[in-house]
Design a protein around this motif. Structure first.
Motif, PDB file in Angstrom:
ATOM      1  N   ASP A 137      -8.164  12.185  -1.716  1.00 27.11           N
ATOM      2  CA  ASP A 137      -9.136  11.092  -1.786  1.00 27.11           C
ATOM      3  C   ASP A 137      -8.410   9.757  -1.658  1.00 27.11           C
ATOM      4  N   PRO A 138      -8.634   9.005  -0.577  1.00 27.51           N
ATOM      5  CA  PRO A 138      -7.946   7.719  -0.388  1.00 27.51           C
ATOM      6  C   PRO A 138      -8.273   6.682  -1.463  1.00 27.51           C
ATOM      7  N   ASP A 139      -9.344   6.907  -2.230  1.00 26.41           N
ATOM      8  CA  ASP A 139      -9.653   5.991  -3.331  1.00 26.41           C
ATOM      9  C   ASP A 139      -8.526   5.969  -4.360  1.00 26.41           C
ATOM     10  N   VAL A 140      -7.794   7.069  -4.490  1.00 25.74           N
ATOM     11  CA  VAL A 140      -6.676   7.118  -5.438  1.00 25.74           C
ATOM     12  C   VAL A 140      -5.633   6.073  -5.065  1.00 25.74           C
ATOM     13  N   GLN A 141      -5.275   6.008  -3.791  1.00 26.55           N
ATOM     14  CA  GLN A 141      -4.273   5.035  -3.358  1.00 26.55           C
ATOM     15  C   GLN A 141      -4.781   3.603  -3.519  1.00 26.55           C
ATOM     16  N   ALA A 142      -6.046   3.368  -3.202  1.00 26.10           N
ATOM     17  CA  ALA A 142      -6.628   2.026  -3.357  1.00 26.10           C
ATOM     18  C   ALA A 142      -6.651   1.618  -4.830  1.00 26.10           C
ATOM     19  N   ASP A 143      -7.014   2.548  -5.700  1.00 23.74           N
ATOM     20  CA  ASP A 143      -7.044   2.252  -7.137  1.00 23.74           C
ATOM     21  C   ASP A 143      -5.645   1.969  -7.675  1.00 23.74           C
ATOM     22  N   LEU A 144      -4.654   2.725  -7.222  1.00 26.13           N
ATOM     23  CA  LEU A 144      -3.276   2.477  -7.662  1.00 26.13           C
ATOM     24  C   LEU A 144      -2.804   1.089  -7.248  1.00 26.13           C
ATOM     25  N   LEU A 145      -3.075   0.717  -6.018  1.00 25.09           N
ATOM     26  CA  LEU A 145      -2.679  -0.604  -5.532  1.00 25.09           C
ATOM     27  C   LEU A 145      -3.333  -1.706  -6.364  1.00 25.09           C
ATOM     28  N   ARG A 146      -4.628  -1.588  -6.624  1.00 23.52           N
ATOM     29  CA  ARG A 146      -5.321  -2.581  -7.452  1.00 23.52           C
ATOM     30  C   ARG A 146      -4.760  -2.617  -8.870  1.00 23.52           C
ATOM     31  N   PHE A 147      -4.484  -1.451  -9.444  1.00 22.29           N
ATOM     32  CA  PHE A 147      -3.945  -1.385 -10.798  1.00 22.29           C
ATOM     33  C   PHE A 147      -2.602  -2.111 -10.889  1.00 22.29           C
TER      34      PHE A 147
ATOM     35  N   GLY B  93       0.822  -1.202   0.000  1.00 24.77           N
ATOM     36  CA  GLY B  93       0.000   0.000   0.000  1.00 24.77           C
ATOM     37  C   GLY B  93       0.851   1.244   0.000  1.00 24.77           C
ATOM     38  N   LEU B  94       0.190   2.388   0.010  1.00 21.24           N
ATOM     39  CA  LEU B  94       0.874   3.674  -0.013  1.00 21.24           C
ATOM     40  C   LEU B  94       0.839   4.312   1.368  1.00 21.24           C
ATOM     41  N   VAL B  95       2.000   4.792   1.807  1.00 18.21           N
ATOM     42  CA  VAL B  95       2.131   5.451   3.099  1.00 18.21           C
ATOM     43  C   VAL B  95       2.539   6.893   2.822  1.00 18.21           C
ATOM     44  N   GLU B  96       1.701   7.841   3.200  1.00 19.89           N
ATOM     45  CA  GLU B  96       2.041   9.235   2.938  1.00 19.89           C
ATOM     46  C   GLU B  96       3.150   9.698   3.890  1.00 19.89           C
ATOM     47  N   VAL B  97       4.171  10.323   3.324  1.00 21.11           N
ATOM     48  CA  VAL B  97       5.319  10.807   4.095  1.00 21.11           C
ATOM     49  C   VAL B  97       5.520  12.319   3.915  1.00 21.11           C
ATOM     50  N   THR B  98       4.502  12.998   3.407  1.00 16.82           N
ATOM     51  CA  THR B  98       4.605  14.431   3.146  1.00 16.82           C
ATOM     52  C   THR B  98       4.896  15.225   4.412  1.00 16.82           C
ATOM     53  N   VAL B  99       4.189  14.956   5.489  1.00 12.87           N
ATOM     54  CA  VAL B  99       4.331  15.749   6.715  1.00 12.87           C
ATOM     55  C   VAL B  99       5.744  15.673   7.286  1.00 12.87           C
ATOM     56  N   PRO B 100       6.320  14.482   7.483  1.00 15.57           N
ATOM     57  CA  PRO B 100       7.688  14.485   8.011  1.00 15.57           C
ATOM     58  C   PRO B 100       8.702  15.120   7.050  1.00 15.57           C
ATOM     59  N   ILE B 101       8.455  15.025   5.753  1.00 13.60           N
ATOM     60  CA  ILE B 101       9.354  15.674   4.791  1.00 13.60           C
ATOM     61  C   ILE B 101       9.234  17.184   4.920  1.00 13.60           C
ATOM     62  N   ARG B 102       8.014  17.703   4.947  1.00 12.37           N
ATOM     63  CA  ARG B 102       7.810  19.154   5.102  1.00 12.37           C
ATOM     64  C   ARG B 102       8.434  19.668   6.398  1.00 12.37           C
ATOM     65  N   ARG B 103       8.235  18.917   7.477  1.00 14.27           N
ATOM     66  CA  ARG B 103       8.761  19.302   8.787  1.00 14.27           C
ATOM     67  C   ARG B 103      10.287  19.394   8.745  1.00 14.27           C
ATOM     68  N   TRP B 104      10.924  18.392   8.151  1.00 17.50           N
ATOM     69  CA  TRP B 104      12.380  18.388   8.093  1.00 17.50           C
ATOM     70  C   TRP B 104      12.893  19.540   7.227  1.00 17.50           C
ATOM     71  N   VAL B 105      12.301  19.735   6.051  1.00 17.06           N
ATOM     72  CA  VAL B 105      12.728  20.828   5.168  1.00 17.06           C
ATOM     73  C   VAL B 105      12.600  22.165   5.884  1.00 17.06           C
ATOM     74  N   ALA B 106      11.490  22.408   6.561  1.00 13.24           N
ATOM     75  CA  ALA B 106      11.274  23.668   7.276  1.00 13.24           C
ATOM     76  C   ALA B 106      12.359  23.911   8.326  1.00 13.24           C
ATOM     77  N   GLY B 107      12.820  22.841   8.952  1.00 15.64           N
ATOM     78  CA  GLY B 107      13.841  22.965   9.990  1.00 15.64           C
ATOM     79  C   GLY B 107      15.244  23.244   9.476  1.00 15.64           C
ATOM     80  N   GLN B 108      15.434  23.181   8.174  1.00 12.57           N
ATOM     81  CA  GLN B 108      16.783  23.386   7.620  1.00 12.57           C
ATOM     82  C   GLN B 108      17.103  24.852   7.368  1.00 12.57           C
ATOM     83  N   GLY B 109      16.114  25.709   7.347  1.00 13.07           N
ATOM     84  CA  GLY B 109      16.344  27.133   7.174  1.00 13.07           C
ATOM     85  C   GLY B 109      16.757  27.554   5.773  1.00 13.07           C
TER      86      GLY B 109
END
Length: 139
Positions: A56-66, A16-32
Protein backbone atom coordinates in the motif's frame (compact mmCIF):
# COMPACT_ATOMS: atom_id res chain seq x y z
CA UNK A 1 31.94 -19.84 2.40
CA UNK A 2 31.88 -17.28 -0.39
CA UNK A 3 31.47 -13.52 -0.52
CA UNK A 4 30.23 -11.15 -3.19
CA UNK A 5 29.72 -7.39 -3.29
CA UNK A 6 28.34 -4.79 -5.64
CA UNK A 7 27.07 -1.22 -5.67
CA UNK A 8 23.60 -0.20 -6.83
CA UNK A 9 23.15 3.37 -8.07
CA UNK A 10 19.71 4.79 -7.32
CA UNK A 11 18.40 8.05 -8.76
CA UNK A 12 15.92 9.75 -6.45
CA UNK A 13 13.41 12.43 -7.38
CA UNK A 14 13.54 14.18 -4.02
CA UNK A 15 12.24 13.33 -0.57
CA UNK A 16 10.47 10.00 -0.37
CA UNK A 17 10.91 6.25 -0.39
CA UNK A 18 12.31 4.41 -3.40
CA UNK A 19 11.78 0.66 -3.39
CA UNK A 20 14.97 -1.25 -4.23
CA UNK A 21 13.75 -4.79 -3.49
CA UNK A 22 13.74 -5.99 -7.11
CA UNK A 23 17.35 -5.09 -7.98
CA UNK A 24 18.49 -6.54 -4.64
CA UNK A 25 16.61 -9.81 -5.25
CA UNK A 26 17.95 -9.98 -8.81
CA UNK A 27 21.55 -9.51 -7.68
CA UNK A 28 21.29 -12.03 -4.83
CA UNK A 29 19.77 -14.64 -7.18
CA UNK A 30 22.70 -14.18 -9.57
CA UNK A 31 25.28 -14.99 -6.90
CA UNK A 32 24.38 -18.67 -6.64
CA UNK A 33 24.41 -18.75 -2.83
CA UNK A 34 21.61 -20.64 -1.11
CA UNK A 35 22.12 -19.53 2.50
CA UNK A 36 23.85 -16.50 3.92
CA UNK A 37 23.62 -12.97 5.20
CA UNK A 38 23.07 -9.92 3.04
CA UNK A 39 24.22 -6.54 4.25
CA UNK A 40 22.65 -3.53 2.54
CA UNK A 41 24.54 -0.29 3.21
CA UNK A 42 23.68 3.28 2.15
CA UNK A 43 26.81 5.37 1.50
CA UNK A 44 25.22 8.68 2.49
CA UNK A 45 24.42 10.72 5.61
CA UNK A 46 21.21 12.35 4.34
CA UNK A 47 19.49 9.21 3.06
CA UNK A 48 18.79 5.93 4.82
CA UNK A 49 17.39 2.43 4.46
CA UNK A 50 14.28 0.81 5.83
CA UNK A 51 12.18 -2.31 5.41
CA UNK A 52 8.51 -1.45 5.12
CA UNK A 53 5.23 -2.64 3.67
CA UNK A 54 5.29 -2.58 -0.12
CA UNK A 55 1.62 -3.35 -0.82
CA UNK A 56 0.00 0.00 0.00
CA UNK A 57 1.71 3.24 -1.14
CA UNK A 58 -0.12 5.09 1.66
CA UNK A 59 2.46 3.58 4.04
CA UNK A 60 5.30 5.42 2.31
CA UNK A 61 3.31 8.68 2.16
CA UNK A 62 2.45 8.42 5.86
CA UNK A 63 6.08 7.75 6.79
CA UNK A 64 7.26 10.79 4.85
CA UNK A 65 4.65 13.01 6.53
CA UNK A 66 5.49 11.59 9.96
CA UNK A 67 9.23 12.29 9.60
CA UNK A 68 8.51 15.82 8.34
CA UNK A 69 6.52 16.47 11.53
CA UNK A 70 9.01 14.69 13.78
CA UNK A 71 12.04 16.57 12.39
CA UNK A 72 10.89 19.96 11.07
CA UNK A 73 12.83 21.89 8.45
CA UNK A 74 13.07 25.02 10.58
CA UNK A 75 16.57 26.50 10.16
CA UNK A 76 16.43 28.31 13.51
CA UNK A 77 16.55 24.90 15.24
CA UNK A 78 19.96 23.96 13.81
CA UNK A 79 23.53 25.25 13.60
CA UNK A 80 24.34 23.25 10.44
CA UNK A 81 22.41 25.25 7.81
CA UNK A 82 24.96 25.92 5.05
CA UNK A 83 23.41 23.40 2.64
CA UNK A 84 19.81 24.54 3.01
CA UNK A 85 16.86 24.07 5.34
CA UNK A 86 16.46 20.35 4.54
CA UNK A 87 20.09 19.30 5.15
CA UNK A 88 20.32 19.01 8.93
CA UNK A 89 16.84 17.50 9.19
CA UNK A 90 17.96 14.95 6.58
CA UNK A 91 20.95 14.00 8.76
CA UNK A 92 18.70 13.56 11.81
CA UNK A 93 16.16 11.48 9.87
CA UNK A 94 18.98 9.31 8.57
CA UNK A 95 20.32 8.82 12.11
CA UNK A 96 16.85 7.76 13.27
CA UNK A 97 16.27 5.23 10.50
CA UNK A 98 19.82 3.94 9.88
CA UNK A 99 22.04 3.30 6.91
CA UNK A 100 22.53 -0.46 7.16
CA UNK A 101 20.28 -3.53 7.04
CA UNK A 102 21.09 -7.20 7.62
CA UNK A 103 18.82 -9.62 5.78
CA UNK A 104 19.08 -13.41 5.99
CA UNK A 105 19.30 -15.23 2.68
CA UNK A 106 17.45 -18.54 2.45
CA UNK A 107 16.89 -20.69 -0.62
CA UNK A 108 18.89 -18.22 -2.71
CA UNK A 109 16.72 -15.17 -1.91
CA UNK A 110 16.43 -12.47 0.77
CA UNK A 111 14.15 -13.84 3.50
CA UNK A 112 11.71 -10.94 3.41
CA UNK A 113 8.13 -11.31 4.59
CA UNK A 114 5.16 -11.28 2.23
CA UNK A 115 4.54 -7.54 2.46
CA UNK A 116 8.11 -6.39 3.11
CA UNK A 117 10.15 -4.31 0.71
CA UNK A 118 13.57 -2.68 1.03
CA UNK A 119 13.51 1.09 0.56
CA UNK A 120 16.03 3.84 0.11
CA UNK A 121 14.62 6.72 2.14
CA UNK A 122 15.67 9.99 0.49
CA UNK A 123 15.57 12.79 3.05
CA UNK A 124 16.65 15.69 0.84
CA UNK A 125 14.18 17.80 -1.16
CA UNK A 126 16.06 17.74 -4.47
CA UNK A 127 16.97 14.68 -6.58
CA UNK A 128 20.16 12.81 -5.73
CA UNK A 129 22.25 9.98 -7.08
CA UNK A 130 22.62 7.51 -4.22
CA UNK A 131 24.82 4.45 -3.83
CA UNK A 132 23.80 1.32 -1.97
CA UNK A 133 26.46 -1.32 -1.33
CA UNK A 134 25.37 -4.95 -1.19
CA UNK A 135 27.58 -7.54 0.51
CA UNK A 136 26.58 -11.20 0.57
CA UNK A 137 28.33 -13.83 2.66
CA UNK A 138 27.25 -17.44 2.51
CA UNK A 139 27.29 -20.78 0.79
Amino acid sequence: MRQAATTLVIETSGAGLVEVTVPIRRWVAGQGLETGLLTVFCRHTSASLTIQENADPDVQADLLRFFRRLVPETQSLYDHTAEGPDDMPAHIRSALTGVSLSIPVMDGAPALGTWQGVYLFEHRARPHRREIVLHLFGE
